[in-house]
Design a protein around this motif. Structure first.
Motif, PDB file in Angstrom:
ATOM      1  N   ILE A 306       0.847  -1.196   0.000  1.00  0.00           N
ATOM      2  CA  ILE A 306       0.000   0.000   0.000  1.00  0.00           C
ATOM      3  C   ILE A 306       0.884   1.248   0.000  1.00  0.00           C
ATOM      4  CG2 ILE A 306      -1.791   1.268   1.253  1.00  0.00           C
ATOM      5  CD1 ILE A 306      -2.755  -1.421   2.365  1.00  0.00           C
ATOM      6  N   ALA A 307       1.974   1.218   0.775  1.00  0.00           N
ATOM      7  CA  ALA A 307       2.923   2.336   0.778  1.00  0.00           C
ATOM      8  C   ALA A 307       3.759   2.342  -0.492  1.00  0.00           C
ATOM      9  CB  ALA A 307       3.829   2.252   2.005  1.00  0.00           C
ATOM     10  N   ALA A 308       4.181   1.156  -0.939  1.00  0.00           N
ATOM     11  CA  ALA A 308       5.027   1.057  -2.134  1.00  0.00           C
ATOM     12  C   ALA A 308       4.330   1.617  -3.364  1.00  0.00           C
ATOM     13  CB  ALA A 308       5.423  -0.396  -2.379  1.00  0.00           C
ATOM     14  N   SER A 309       3.012   1.475  -3.428  1.00  0.00           N
ATOM     15  CA  SER A 309       2.271   1.923  -4.608  1.00  0.00           C
ATOM     16  C   SER A 309       2.350   3.433  -4.816  1.00  0.00           C
ATOM     17  CB  SER A 309       0.800   1.499  -4.508  1.00  0.00           C
ATOM     18  OG  SER A 309       0.139   2.210  -3.475  1.00  0.00           O
ATOM     19  N   THR A 310       2.698   4.186  -3.765  1.00  0.00           N
ATOM     20  CA  THR A 310       2.764   5.650  -3.876  1.00  0.00           C
ATOM     21  C   THR A 310       4.135   6.144  -4.331  1.00  0.00           C
ATOM     22  OG1 THR A 310       3.475   5.963  -1.567  1.00  0.00           O
ATOM     23  CG2 THR A 310       1.101   5.849  -1.975  1.00  0.00           C
ATOM     24  N   ALA A 311       5.085   5.237  -4.522  1.00  0.00           N
ATOM     25  CA  ALA A 311       6.458   5.631  -4.853  1.00  0.00           C
ATOM     26  C   ALA A 311       6.551   6.287  -6.226  1.00  0.00           C
ATOM     27  CB  ALA A 311       7.381   4.419  -4.805  1.00  0.00           C
ATOM     28  N   ASP A 312       7.428   7.265  -6.312  1.00  0.00           N
ATOM     29  CA  ASP A 312       7.632   8.017  -7.551  1.00  0.00           C
ATOM     30  C   ASP A 312       8.605   7.250  -8.445  1.00  0.00           C
ATOM     31  OD1 ASP A 312       7.629   9.975  -9.475  1.00  0.00           O
ATOM     32  OD2 ASP A 312       8.977  11.321  -8.405  1.00  0.00           O
ATOM     33  N   VAL A 313       8.130   6.168  -9.031  1.00  0.00           N
ATOM     34  CA  VAL A 313       8.945   5.345  -9.928  1.00  0.00           C
ATOM     35  C   VAL A 313       8.144   5.001 -11.172  1.00  0.00           C
ATOM     36  CG1 VAL A 313      10.380   4.296  -8.129  1.00  0.00           C
ATOM     37  CG2 VAL A 313       8.203   3.228  -8.748  1.00  0.00           C
ATOM     38  N   LYS A 314       8.863   4.768 -12.254  1.00  0.00           N
ATOM     39  CA  LYS A 314       8.226   4.384 -13.505  1.00  0.00           C
ATOM     40  C   LYS A 314       8.145   2.872 -13.628  1.00  0.00           C
ATOM     41  CE  LYS A 314      10.548   4.839 -17.330  1.00  0.00           C
ATOM     42  NZ  LYS A 314      11.261   5.413 -18.494  1.00  0.00           N
ATOM     43  N   GLU A 315       9.180   2.181 -13.148  1.00  0.00           N
ATOM     44  CA  GLU A 315       9.262   0.734 -13.286  1.00  0.00           C
ATOM     45  C   GLU A 315       8.798   0.042 -11.992  1.00  0.00           C
ATOM     46  OE1 GLU A 315      10.010  -1.015 -15.833  1.00  0.00           O
ATOM     47  OE2 GLU A 315      11.025   0.340 -17.222  1.00  0.00           O
ATOM     48  N   PRO A 316       7.763  -0.799 -12.044  1.00  0.00           N
ATOM     49  CA  PRO A 316       7.306  -1.525 -10.857  1.00  0.00           C
ATOM     50  C   PRO A 316       8.392  -2.374 -10.212  1.00  0.00           C
ATOM     51  CG  PRO A 316       5.651  -1.654 -12.588  1.00  0.00           C
ATOM     52  CD  PRO A 316       6.868  -1.027 -13.206  1.00  0.00           C
ATOM     53  N   VAL A 317       9.240  -2.996 -11.048  1.00  0.00           N
ATOM     54  CA  VAL A 317      10.302  -3.859 -10.528  1.00  0.00           C
ATOM     55  C   VAL A 317      11.293  -3.059  -9.687  1.00  0.00           C
ATOM     56  CG1 VAL A 317      12.285  -5.286 -11.172  1.00  0.00           C
ATOM     57  CG2 VAL A 317      10.097  -5.592 -12.339  1.00  0.00           C
ATOM     58  N   ALA A 318      11.565  -1.812 -10.100  1.00  0.00           N
ATOM     59  CA  ALA A 318      12.509  -0.974  -9.360  1.00  0.00           C
ATOM     60  C   ALA A 318      12.039  -0.767  -7.922  1.00  0.00           C
ATOM     61  CB  ALA A 318      12.688   0.371 -10.066  1.00  0.00           C
ATOM     62  N   GLN A 319      10.746  -0.513  -7.739  1.00  0.00           N
ATOM     63  CA  GLN A 319      10.236  -0.323  -6.383  1.00  0.00           C
ATOM     64  C   GLN A 319      10.169  -1.647  -5.631  1.00  0.00           C
ATOM     65  OE1 GLN A 319       9.895   2.451  -4.797  1.00  0.00           O
ATOM     66  NE2 GLN A 319       9.346   1.345  -2.918  1.00  0.00           N
ATOM     67  N   GLY A 320       9.914  -2.730  -6.348  1.00  0.00           N
ATOM     68  CA  GLY A 320       9.932  -4.043  -5.703  1.00  0.00           C
ATOM     69  C   GLY A 320      11.281  -4.341  -5.082  1.00  0.00           C
ATOM     70  N   LEU A 321      12.352  -3.975  -5.791  1.00  0.00           N
ATOM     71  CA  LEU A 321      13.706  -4.181  -5.280  1.00  0.00           C
ATOM     72  C   LEU A 321      13.950  -3.362  -4.015  1.00  0.00           C
ATOM     73  CD1 LEU A 321      15.743  -4.141  -8.617  1.00  0.00           C
ATOM     74  CD2 LEU A 321      15.507  -6.086  -7.062  1.00  0.00           C
ATOM     75  N   VAL A 322      13.549  -2.089  -4.054  1.00  0.00           N
ATOM     76  CA  VAL A 322      13.725  -1.235  -2.876  1.00  0.00           C
ATOM     77  C   VAL A 322      12.927  -1.780  -1.698  1.00  0.00           C
ATOM     78  CG1 VAL A 322      13.300   1.055  -1.913  1.00  0.00           C
ATOM     79  CG2 VAL A 322      14.225   0.835  -4.227  1.00  0.00           C
ATOM     80  N   SER A 323      11.700  -2.170  -1.953  1.00  0.00           N
ATOM     81  CA  SER A 323      10.805  -2.614  -0.877  1.00  0.00           C
ATOM     82  C   SER A 323      11.264  -3.906  -0.224  1.00  0.00           C
ATOM     83  CB  SER A 323       9.378  -2.786  -1.416  1.00  0.00           C
ATOM     84  OG  SER A 323       8.830  -1.548  -1.830  1.00  0.00           O
ATOM     85  N   MET A 324      11.874  -4.796  -1.011  1.00  0.00           N
ATOM     86  CA  MET A 324      12.253  -6.090  -0.434  1.00  0.00           C
ATOM     87  C   MET A 324      13.373  -5.948   0.591  1.00  0.00           C
ATOM     88  SD  MET A 324      14.335  -8.188  -3.381  1.00  0.00           S
ATOM     89  CE  MET A 324      16.136  -8.129  -3.505  1.00  0.00           C
ATOM     90  N   THR A 325      14.131  -4.844   0.540  1.00  0.00           N
ATOM     91  CA  THR A 325      15.174  -4.641   1.544  1.00  0.00           C
ATOM     92  C   THR A 325      14.579  -4.437   2.937  1.00  0.00           C
ATOM     93  OG1 THR A 325      15.223  -2.226   1.209  1.00  0.00           O
ATOM     94  CG2 THR A 325      16.671  -3.554  -0.179  1.00  0.00           C
ATOM     95  N   GLY A 326      13.312  -4.038   2.998  1.00  0.00           N
ATOM     96  CA  GLY A 326      12.666  -3.827   4.292  1.00  0.00           C
ATOM     97  C   GLY A 326      12.633  -5.088   5.129  1.00  0.00           C
TER      98      GLY A 326
END
Length: 484
Positions: A306-326
């Motif tokens: 729900i938080a990840a969906s608001t990220a200012d990114v063009k590529e979904p995979v890019a945010q997936g990578l950032v989020s998985m570090t959590g």
């Protein structure tokens, strides 16, 4: 109250029975296999991408801000109190099962956050709404041709329950007030009032009121204020707690091999642990370890997307990578430090287990005091500060999650959202006056119910995740080649 507690315990055992544990672990294993163990091969790249900036205009907050908002909801009492209650109820082996759940959960967190960005929606006023409810409604319909909105609605309902009755409010404020009481009035010498057989210290009452007040002030400001507060508080307090945890490990390095031996023995249900102390079954270790692991890092729960969906990114995979570090930061680093401190203090050397009468934050506090030595007051104070800030930001993060679930259910009727904020603040207010067992059973039940529809969607859409991931890494083989 005893009857109510027994009913909650029965429901908790059903919700977190073997089928749910298998579902969550199987989801993570399936995603790990389909993405060829990317939580191991791509973790370095993911960690490097955390601080990359983007001005693509596709979201509301930065990738780092979205991660901190998610971490604000995950790094909380689960890391300090949850680990303690898991070990107390399931033995040292519960820590092993937390690690297992986290390792496969990194893949789960990647997939659910990547899908949330893929299927998010931009509303008329410009704000972004996304999460498992849209992943289920849009993604599963797109793939299967059938409507799964009923499953999306169930997830949103369970998300509201988790925020209002469990992980978001009661457990967090209860952890805060317990830590404050242990620091300032451990003997309960200054009683404010009694409810039945339970008495409450003035330290609990005052801390509860202050948390409620500050939470209300931030919650009214919405996502951007929550993200701003989280981006400052979460990194700072994580560094403080990691420093404290490393001190424990370094000063007691000689006990680490024995601690791991105890953890692994207990994980497979061996009885002879800690100088003849009573052991735990493998079922108990698995149940409490996986349940508390999910409570702590929320992988598979469906909240972080729900938080990840608001990220200012063009590529979904890019945010997936950032989020998985959590998940890696939350469990593999922070929970491990807490768990090792408890195992070293109470299950190595001549120790015979956790002393009777200790529960919740008192277990972790006693463990840190035992292994660090000294008068214990400075350690206890630092631990209290960490817990207070961790839990406070979790309260903020989960308000945001549950508000978005309400927005989905009501088609954006903000009047209902504002009324919910009042209920949420009231739940924070009453949280300190429930018992520890009741608090954690309610949280476990709500978490388990959220995880079920989310994991179903991840299994169904695992092919979508695999295809998008493969295409992304072919297009951007290195971090430097990525277009934000």
């Amino acid at each position: 109250m005893e009857k109510f507690s027994s009913i909650l315990k029965l429901i908790d055992d059903v919700v977190w029975g073997l089928p749910t544990i298998i579902l969550i672990l199987a989801t993570g294993i399936l995603l790990t296999v389909r993405m060829r163990g990317m939580q191991f091969t791509k973790l370095g790249r993911a960690l490097k991408s955390i601080f990359r900036k983007s001005d693509s205009g596709h979201g509301e907050v930065s990738s780092f801000g979205a991660l901190c908002t998610a971490l604000s909801a995950t790094i909380g009492t689960g890391n300090i109190v949850g680990v303690a209650t898991a070990i107390a109820a399931g033995g040292p082996g519960a820590l092993f099962w937390m690690w297992v759940a986290a390792l496969v959960g990194i893949a789960t967190k990647y997939a659910e956050c990547m899908l949330a960005v893929l299927y998010r929606e931009k509303k008329e006023d410009g704000h972004i709404l996304g999460g498992p409810f849209y992943t289920i409604e849009k993604g599963m319909k797109e793939l299967t041709g059938f409507s799964w909105k009923w499953l999306a609605v169930l997830f949103a309902v369970f998300g509201i329950m988790a925020g209002l009755l469990g992980i978001g409010t009661i457990t967090q404020v209860h952890g805060i007030t317990s830590a404050v009481k242990n620091a300032f009035d451990p003997t309960e010498a200054k009683i404010a009032f009694e409810i039945g057989s339970n008495s409450y210290s003035w330290s609990v009452v005052i801390a509860g009121l202050l948390v409620t007040l500050f939470a209300a002030l931030v919650i009214i400001g919405g996502l951007k204020r929550i993200s701003k507060v989280a981006s400052v508080v979460v990194p700072f307090m994580a560094i403080v707690y990691v420093f404290l945890g490393l001190s424990v490990i370094i000063m007691n390095a000689t006990y680490i091999p024995q601690a791991f031996k105890v953890i692994f023995k207990s994980a497979i249900g061996l009885k002879a642990v800690a100088g003849g102390a009573v052991g735990w079954t493998i079922k108990e270790a698995m149940q409490k370890g996986v349940a508390r692991g999910i409570f702590s890092n929320e992988a598979g729960l469906g909240s972080a997307p729900i938080a990840a969906s608001t990220a200012d990114v063009k590529e979904p995979v890019a945010q997936g990578l950032v989020s998985m570090t959590g998940t890696f930061i939350d469990t593999i680093i922070i929970c491990t430090m807490t768990g090792l401190a408890i195992v070293i203090a109470f299950f190595t050397g001549n120790s015979a287990g956790i002393p009777e009468g200790l529960e919740g934050v008192a277990i972790t506090s006693a463990a840190f005091n035992n292994v660090l030595g000294g008068d214990g007051k400075s350690v206890q104070f630092l631990l209290m500060i960490c817990l207070v800030f961790f839990a406070f930001t979790t309260i903020l993060g989960w308000d945001y999650y549950s508000e978005r679930c309400i927005e989905y259910l009501t088609n954006g009727k903000m009047g209902i959202v504002k009324f919910y904020r009042i209920l949420y603040i009231c739940a924070v207010f009453i949280g300190p006056y429930l018992t520890v067992s009741q608090v954690w059973d309610i949280a476990d039940i709500a978490n388990g119910l959220m995880a079920i529809p989310n994991c179903i969607s991840l299994i169904v859409l695992s092919g979508v995740v695999s295809k998008a991931t493969k295409a992304y890494f072919q297009k951007y083989p290195t971090l430097q080649s990525e277009t934000l």
